[in-house]
Write a protein that holds these residues in place. Structure first.
Motif, short mmCIF file in Angstrom:
data_model
loop_
_atom_site.label_atom_id
_atom_site.label_comp_id
_atom_site.label_asym_id
_atom_site.label_seq_id
_atom_site.Cartn_x
_atom_site.Cartn_y
_atom_site.Cartn_z
N SER A 1 0.84 -1.20 0.00
CA SER A 1 0.00 0.00 0.00
C SER A 1 0.87 1.25 0.00
N LEU A 2 2.05 1.15 0.60
CA LEU A 2 2.92 2.32 0.64
C LEU A 2 3.58 2.59 -0.70
N SER A 3 3.99 1.52 -1.34
CA SER A 3 4.73 1.76 -2.57
C SER A 3 3.79 1.77 -3.78
N TRP B 1 10.72 3.59 1.77
CA TRP B 1 12.10 4.00 2.05
C TRP B 1 12.12 5.33 2.76
N LEU B 2 11.17 6.20 2.40
CA LEU B 2 11.12 7.50 3.08
C LEU B 2 10.88 7.30 4.57
N ILE B 3 9.94 6.39 4.89
CA ILE B 3 9.63 6.15 6.30
C ILE B 3 10.85 5.56 7.00
N PHE B 4 11.44 4.55 6.35
CA PHE B 4 12.64 3.94 6.91
C PHE B 4 13.72 4.99 7.12
N GLY B 5 13.94 5.79 6.07
CA GLY B 5 14.97 6.81 6.12
C GLY B 5 14.70 7.79 7.23
N GLY B 6 13.43 8.20 7.34
CA GLY B 6 13.05 9.16 8.38
C GLY B 6 13.34 8.60 9.76
N LEU B 7 12.93 7.35 9.97
CA LEU B 7 13.18 6.71 11.27
C LEU B 7 14.68 6.62 11.55
N ILE C 1 25.28 3.74 -0.25
CA ILE C 1 25.59 4.66 0.85
C ILE C 1 24.99 4.19 2.18
N PRO C 2 23.71 3.78 2.20
CA PRO C 2 23.21 3.22 3.47
C PRO C 2 24.05 2.04 3.91
N GLY C 3 24.54 1.27 2.94
CA GLY C 3 25.38 0.13 3.24
C GLY C 3 26.64 0.56 3.99
N VAL C 4 27.24 1.67 3.57
CA VAL C 4 28.44 2.15 4.24
C VAL C 4 28.14 2.48 5.69
N LEU C 5 27.00 3.13 5.93
CA LEU C 5 26.64 3.48 7.30
C LEU C 5 26.48 2.23 8.15
N VAL C 6 25.76 1.25 7.60
CA VAL C 6 25.55 0.01 8.36
C VAL C 6 26.89 -0.70 8.57
N GLY C 7 27.71 -0.71 7.52
CA GLY C 7 29.02 -1.35 7.62
C GLY C 7 29.85 -0.71 8.73
N ALA C 8 29.85 0.62 8.79
CA ALA C 8 30.62 1.31 9.82
C ALA C 8 30.06 0.99 11.20
N LEU C 9 28.75 0.95 11.28
CA LEU C 9 28.10 0.65 12.55
C LEU C 9 28.49 -0.74 13.04
N VAL C 10 28.48 -1.70 12.11
CA VAL C 10 28.78 -3.08 12.49
C VAL C 10 30.25 -3.26 12.79
N LEU C 11 31.11 -2.74 11.94
CA LEU C 11 32.54 -3.04 12.06
C LEU C 11 33.28 -2.10 13.01
N VAL C 12 32.76 -0.89 13.23
CA VAL C 12 33.42 0.01 14.16
C VAL C 12 32.58 0.16 15.42
N GLY C 13 31.28 0.25 15.25
CA GLY C 13 30.39 0.48 16.38
C GLY C 13 30.33 -0.70 17.33
N LEU C 14 30.02 -1.88 16.80
CA LEU C 14 29.86 -3.04 17.68
C LEU C 14 31.13 -3.33 18.49
N PRO C 15 32.30 -3.40 17.84
CA PRO C 15 33.50 -3.67 18.64
C PRO C 15 33.74 -2.59 19.69
N GLY C 16 33.38 -1.35 19.35
CA GLY C 16 33.57 -0.27 20.31
C GLY C 16 32.64 -0.39 21.50
#
Lengths: 269, 592
Positions: free
Chosen positions: B226-228, B242-248, B508-523
């Motif tokens: 219904s959204l798309s 995606w807008l909703i996801f992005g907004g959240l 680009i969203p992938g880069v953010l998630v990648g940074a979160l997983v590989l730098v964020g989690l270990p930190g």
């Protein structure tokens, strides 16, 4: 690009003088001469290994010739890079179709317009009105080029990746992409290879339309003699990297040396 | 025949368990409680390989080209065999260790301690412990196998509940802070004694996540549709979903430091710095397809040129603290200059390697990156960058008295730069420049023959990627306030590349998630600091096998990979004709 087909047959578009190219000891081109006039369709024929594809590669700057000169509209283009020749108006297709398989059909054609556009880094980031207009124009030109082949490459297909196309459509897309560069000379390397007889006949008409409707000068390497017969204003036969005959289809088809080059098998067709 | 396959899977899992024990992932964590005082991280590590073995053994078979789910009984047997083998192999290792003597083994494998042996034998005799290990492993493996063949209506909620609960258990240092920040009661969720989840808390978390999973399964599709507005067309504009996801996501990014406090914000600041580096490298690797392993060059260049431009001092002794070149610019004035320097450097570095492709380019850039590390540490450059002892007193980029050295403030500064870089990168990708890069990546020679100056667009990619990377370096300098060559090792290049690959090249969203997983989690999981690189390598390997297109793939890049996969499959088919299909299922990766 939208100039009417020129009546002046003497208007030389492309002149090749004494062109030589060898790979080690193999002479792919050994002193080839040819002239292409504005608005004509010239077929280049010859047995395998006659140096036809090498000729295209040298003209378009992929290879640099060892000797000889290539003059395009009065300008020597030897030593120019391929992209510069496209910019000057010489576009080509490849014998083994070379598309950007994972880009959509529309994007493939849009790449063709690249050399006719100039949006820079900052314009693209900010999306200035100029860049937006240009982008719209690129798209429109690409769609125009695609619509040359009727419905085969438009509609829902625009957004499909190029690898999903059938073989014949890939060839058509490659031609559309070349036409989207707004060329003056189009070099087609065996455009009907791998096509079935019906598609081949259809393509024959397309090549004629390229000249008559778009005012393009076409040089076509072709093996299918029905196509050669159907489209050519002039036929040039090559063997061992040299021109062995030139003239109308009938003249060339009946030339002793051409028959000999083909061992008498194909020239009769 | 089949049983042998299962047992082999199990034996592999057993070897993995032994490995985990040897590196200390079991022994060091016997008192890290995930749930109550029963479920420890060590316990989880002990049974997890067996569970995975059970799941693998119960995986659907491909028989004569047809995928067949295993029947429940069949799955249970398969999983039991595999898991028993896993437990068996590990139990034998425990017995052998006892036989040889813990102290003797300890001289080589320092993580093998008497405490570990106590834990592994459950406080009983060694033989009794070994039996228990086999039994526990088998039970866990069967549970895993049954979960694998359970219908999706059961598998998905249970799986989600297990994973989410485990995540809550892991994040025992993070989530409680969030509750504190919001002034919420949290003792019901996390035990004040054991730090881990309480059983009540675990139950609540599991129930809620299972519930969400069920709801999603039932209504997710409808909502999406219904959204798309009907099935999404490929390459169409951004859908409302995606807008909703992005907004959240944007909201979460903005609120994170307020919710999570300064300790976590510190980590998130690093995540943002690496996200910036990832966005920059993504332009070079993801868009233009140039494998650059020397990206640390731009990171260092950005950090040091910012330091020099804004008047940082040298740390070296016996020489004047003023660097040879020293400006006194404001941070915000210096940034454009830093980026310009980096862009020029990008062109200079790019020019000599233009003709190189693929592996060769990777090697040469790797060397260039290494040179940076050597240069900034060399005695020769001491008057400029302070040599091994580095520089200090770097600007804190303050605006109106707000210092950005404070972790929470820094996060926002970095987030702003990430947002700008992401925007720039997105706009470029969608322009004729992005198209030229894509064409060049797909077929360089054809791109050239279609009117694209590959030289120009390669250099452009290096310049823009370099400028964004230098921005990451400059922010890093602001964050830590002092620089030493130790912060600029080649490892940074690899890490950033890992982020780009893990997230999905070109996304680009992938880069953010990648940074979160590989730098964020270990930190965030500070206890695991020592295992950071191990986990990092494991994550990259796992992603490459299970999801080669990355976590959030770029549509086109994933098509390119699938293309290769298709070719590979065809190749494998022709080569491996005659091998039984049952065995193919247990092979985890195909290496042509």
């Amino acid at each position: 690009m939208s100039e009417p087909p020129s009546a002046a047959g003497s208007d030389v578009m492309l002149e090749i003088r004494g062109l030589q190219k060898h790979f080690g000891g193999l002479y792919a081109l050994s002193g080839l001469d040819m002239v292409v006039r504005r608005g004509e369709i010239v077929s280049v024929i010859g047995p395998n290994g006659a140096g036809k594809s090498t000729l295209f590669n040298v003209i378009t700057g992929i290879y640099e010739p060892d000797a000889g000169d290539i003059v395009y509209q009065g300008l020597s283009v030897v030593g120019l890079r391929p992209f510069q020749l496209v910019k000057l108006g010489v576009a080509r297709t490849f014998q083994n179709v070379r598309l950007f398989p994972n880009m959509t059909i529309l994007e493939n054609a849009m790449v063709g317009q690249h050399c006719r556009s100039r949006g820079g880094v900052f314009g693209s980031i900010i999306r200035t009105p100029g860049v937006r207009t240009e982008e719209a124009r690129i798209r429109q030109r690409a769609e125009e080029a695609l619509s040359f082949f009727g419905k085969r490459l438009s509609g829902y297909r625009l957004e499909q990746p190029a690898f999903s196309l059938s073989y014949a459509n890939r060839r058509r897309l490659e031609m559309a992409r070349a036409m989207a560069t707004d060329p003056q000379v189009l070099l087609l390397d065996e455009p009907t290879a791998g096509m079935n007889p019906r598609e081949t006949l259809e393509l024959r008409d397309h090549i004629v339309r390229m000249r008559d409707e778009l005012g393009l000068t076409v040089v076509v390497i072709e093996h299918d003699m029905r196509v050669v017969k159907g489209v050519s204003d002039r036929v040039i036969a090559c063997d061992y990297g040299q021109k062995i005959a030139e003239g109308t289809y009938e003249e060339v088809a009946n030339d002793e040396r051409v028959i000999e080059a083909y061992l008498g098998t194909k020239a009769a067709g | 025949m089949e049983a042998r396959g299962w047992a082999r899977t199990g034996a592999l899992a057993g070897i993995v368990t032994i490995f985990l024990a040897l590196v200390g992932l079991i022994g060091e964590f016997t008192d890290v409680y995930l749930i109550g005082d029963e479920i420890t991280f060590a316990g989880l590590m002990l049974v997890l390989p067996a569970v995975v073995a059970g799941m693998v053994a119960a995986a659907p078979r491909i028989e004569a080209g047809v995928r067949r789910e295993l029947r429940v009984g069949e799955a249970a047997v398969a999983a039991a065999v595999a898991a028993a083998a896993a437990g068996g192999v590990f139990a034998v290792a425990v017995l052998l260790t006892d036989l040889i003597g813990v102290e003797r083994i300890r001289t080589v494998f320092i993580k093998i301690s008497p405490q570990l042996m106590d834990f592994l034998t459950f406080g009983r005799s060694t033989v009794g412990g070994a039996v228990i290990i086999v039994l526990v492993s088998t039970a866990a493996g069967v549970a895993g196998g049954l979960l694998r063949v359970a219908p999706p209506s059961i598998r998905k909620p249970v799986g989600t509940a297990l994973i989410v609960t485990a995540m809550f258990g892991f994040l025992q240092r993070v989530i409680p802070i969030m509750f504190d920040q919001l002034v919420l009661e949290r003792d019901w969720l996390y035990s004040p004694i054991y730090d881990g989840l309480t059983w009540v808390g675990a139950l609540v978390v599991a129930t809620v996540s299972a519930g969400v999973s069920v709801l999603y399964a039932r209504f997710g599709g409808q909502v999406r549709e219904s959204l798309s507005g009907g099935p999404r067309r490929e390459g169409s504009a951004i859908s409302p979903l995606w807008l909703i996801f992005g907004g959240l996501a944007a909201l979460a990014l903005l609120a994170a430091p307020l919710l999570l406090g300064s300790v976590v914000s510190e980590v998130l600041g690093s995540v943002m710095v690496f996200a910036l580096l990832g966005i920059g490298l993504n332009i070079v690797v993801g868009y233009a397809g140039l494998l650059d392993l020397g990206y640390v060059f731009f990171f260092a260049l950005g950090a040091y040129s910012l330091a020099l431009l804004t008047g940082a001092t040298l740390n070296a002794y016996g020489i004047p603290p003023e660097p040879v070149i020293s400006g006194s610019l404001n941070f915000y004035v210096a940034i454009p200059i830093v980026m310009l320097i980096a862009a020029v450097a990008g062109v200079l570095v790019g020019a000599p390697v233009l003709r190189l492709r693929g592996d060769y380019l990777a090697l040469v850039t790797l060397g260039l990156g290494e040179m940076v590390t050597v240069l900034i540490a060399s005695p020769w450059l001491v008057p400029l960058v302070g040599g091994p002892s580095g520089m200090r007193g770097i600007t804190d980029a303050a605006i109106g008295g707000i210092s950005f050295r404070d972790p929470q403030n820094f996060y926002y500064l970095a987030l702003a730069f990430v947002a700008i870089a992401a925007f720039v990168s997105w706009r470029l990708a969608a322009s004729r420049i992005g198209r030229a890069w894509t064409a060049m990546r797909e077929d360089e020679q054809t791109a050239d023959a279609m009117g694209i100056s590959t030289t120009r667009f390669k250099l452009l990619a290096f310049a823009i990627g370099g400028a964004i990377g230098s921005l990451g370096g400059a922010l890093f300098a602001v964050k830590i306030g002092s620089l030493t060559p130790a912060s600029f090792q080649v490892l940074i290049s690899i890490q950033v590349l890992g982020i780009v690959i893990l997230g999905g090249m070109g996304s680009i969203p992938g880069v953010l998630v990648g940074a979160l997983v590989l730098v964020g989690l270990p930190g965030l999981l500070r206890e695991f600091e020592e295992y950071r690189l191990l986990a990092y390598g494991a994550a990259v390997v796992a992603v490459m096998i299970l999801r080669p297109q990355g976590l959030i793939p770029n549509v086109r890049r994933s098509r390119e990979l699938q293309d290769e996969e298709r070719l590979q499959d065809e190749w494998v088919k022709t080569v491996k004709e005659g091998e039984t299909p049952g065995e193919v299922g247990t092979v985890t990766g195909v290496a042509p």
